[in-house]
Design a protein around this motif. Structure first.
Motif, short mmCIF file in Angstrom:
data_model
loop_
_atom_site.label_atom_id
_atom_site.label_comp_id
_atom_site.label_asym_id
_atom_site.label_seq_id
_atom_site.Cartn_x
_atom_site.Cartn_y
_atom_site.Cartn_z
N HIS A 134 0.87 14.81 -9.14
CA HIS A 134 1.45 16.14 -8.92
C HIS A 134 2.42 16.51 -10.04
CE1 HIS A 134 -0.25 15.44 -4.95
NE2 HIS A 134 -0.08 16.71 -4.68
N LEU A 135 2.09 16.14 -11.29
CA LEU A 135 2.91 16.50 -12.43
C LEU A 135 2.67 17.97 -12.78
CD1 LEU A 135 4.84 15.63 -14.70
CD2 LEU A 135 2.83 15.05 -16.05
N GLN A 136 3.73 18.74 -12.84
CA GLN A 136 3.63 20.15 -13.18
C GLN A 136 3.60 20.29 -14.70
OE1 GLN A 136 6.82 22.14 -11.19
NE2 GLN A 136 6.04 21.70 -9.14
N LEU A 141 1.04 6.83 -6.78
CA LEU A 141 -0.12 7.64 -7.07
C LEU A 141 0.16 9.11 -6.80
CD1 LEU A 141 -3.11 7.46 -7.95
CD2 LEU A 141 -3.71 7.31 -5.53
N TYR A 142 0.88 9.40 -5.76
CA TYR A 142 1.21 10.78 -5.41
C TYR A 142 2.13 11.40 -6.47
CZ TYR A 142 3.20 14.73 -2.89
OH TYR A 142 3.62 15.97 -2.53
N MET A 195 0.83 -1.20 0.00
CA MET A 195 0.00 0.00 0.00
C MET A 195 0.86 1.25 0.00
SD MET A 195 -3.16 -1.01 2.54
CE MET A 195 -3.93 0.57 2.23
N LEU A 196 1.99 1.23 0.71
CA LEU A 196 2.87 2.39 0.73
C LEU A 196 3.44 2.66 -0.66
CD1 LEU A 196 4.39 4.57 2.29
CD2 LEU A 196 6.16 2.87 2.81
N ALA A 197 3.88 1.58 -1.35
CA ALA A 197 4.40 1.76 -2.70
C ALA A 197 3.33 2.28 -3.65
CB ALA A 197 4.97 0.43 -3.21
N PHE A 198 2.09 1.81 -3.48
CA PHE A 198 1.00 2.25 -4.35
C PHE A 198 0.70 3.74 -4.15
CE2 PHE A 198 -3.59 3.09 -4.65
CZ PHE A 198 -3.78 2.88 -6.00
N PHE A 199 0.65 4.18 -2.90
CA PHE A 199 0.33 5.59 -2.64
C PHE A 199 1.48 6.50 -3.07
CE2 PHE A 199 -2.83 3.79 0.38
CZ PHE A 199 -3.94 4.40 -0.15
N VAL A 200 2.71 6.04 -2.95
CA VAL A 200 3.84 6.86 -3.42
C VAL A 200 3.77 7.04 -4.93
CG1 VAL A 200 6.35 6.88 -3.69
CG2 VAL A 200 5.35 6.29 -1.49
#
Length: 271
Positions: free
Chosen positions: A75-77, A70-71, A63-68
């Motif tokens: 947040h692509l500029q 996804l984040y 889950m930690l790898a998935f949320f990282v």
């Protein structure tokens, strides 16, 4: 005697019955000051993690790898990304100013080719163009399986048996050049004549020379009007006259035979 010698207490000898106890004797490991690893400890004495804890740890890591991930994607500029892409797209030579560039004995010139379009698509476009321009109204267009042929009647664009375009022919080539510049298909220019004999005062020795001279006149006029693509020029005289419909009057067949064909093929220029 008693003052000179001190009697030492002798250790008691073990009882004969208790000298060797019954059952195996468990030897205690000698203390060496070293820490024993798990291999040296009996399995029943090693404390193991519960199964639910191992499963929970795996799920938490996933889950930690998935949320990282996804984040990072959310947040692509886009503004900075578009700026970088625009800079890379407009740079012809991706080198820093002042850095030496590789120099070879032979260099290859980069050519930006215009893509070729399917002849069926070009036929629809040219139909509208030919119908809307009075100068191009006399051009006959024939769609073949893999070619598109524009037939220019020489009776309209050449005077008599001459191989020089008249004023109407020059203006027509100018309009066609503006159309041909918009796509990258290869063009073949083919001159044709009827089986009629040449007039006695003709400057050309035979029909082959006349058909080639007229095809060259069309090609040169297109170049002078701004068309920069490669052109293939061919004189065919009356070699394809037999393919014209024999059910029409002979005079009409002669008119159709005296023409210059601009053949549009699906291959791009330079191929």
């Amino acid at each position: 005697m008693s003052d000179m010698f001190q009697l030492q207490a002798q250790p008691e000898e073990p009882d004969a019955e208790n000298a060797f106890p019954e059952g195996p004797v468990e030897r205690q490991p000698e203390s060496t000051g070293e820490v024993l690893d798990d291999e040296g400890i009996p399995e029943d004495l090693v404390e193991k993690s519960p199964i639910w804890l191992v499963t929970f740890g795996d799920v938490a890591a996933l889950m930690l790898a998935f949320f990282v991930m996804l984040y990072s994607m959310s947040h692509l500029q886009s503004e900075k990304w578009d700026a970088v892409i625009s800079i890379l797209a407009t740079r012809d030579e991706p080198v820093k100013p002042g850095e030496p560039t590789p120099v070879g004995e032979r260099t290859i010139t980069r050519i930006d080719l215009i893509p070729a379009f399917p002849t069926g698509y070009l036929e629809r476009i040219l139909n509208e163009k030919l119908g809307g321009d009075p100068l191009l109204a006399d051009i006959r267009m024939t769609g073949l399986e893999d070619q598109l042929v524009l037939s220019l009647p020489t009776d309209k664009y050449f005077d008599g048996s001459a191989a020089t375009l008249n004023e109407m022919g020059i203006r027509t080539m100018s309009s066609l050049a503006a159309v041909f510049r918009q796509f990258g298909n290869r063009l073949d220019i083919r001159g044709h004549t009827s089986p009629e004999p040449l007039p006695p005062d003709s400057p050309y020795q035979d029909r082959w020379a006349v058909s080639l001279a007229r095809a060259l006149a069309v090609a040169k006029s297109l170049e002078q009007a701004g068309y920069s693509g490669d052109l293939s020029v061919l004189g065919q005289a009356d070699s394809v006259y037999r393919h014209i419909d024999r059910d029409i009057p002979e005079t009409r067949r002669f008119e159709l035979a005296r023409r210059v064909d601009i053949v549009i093929v699906p291959e791009a220029r330079g191929q």
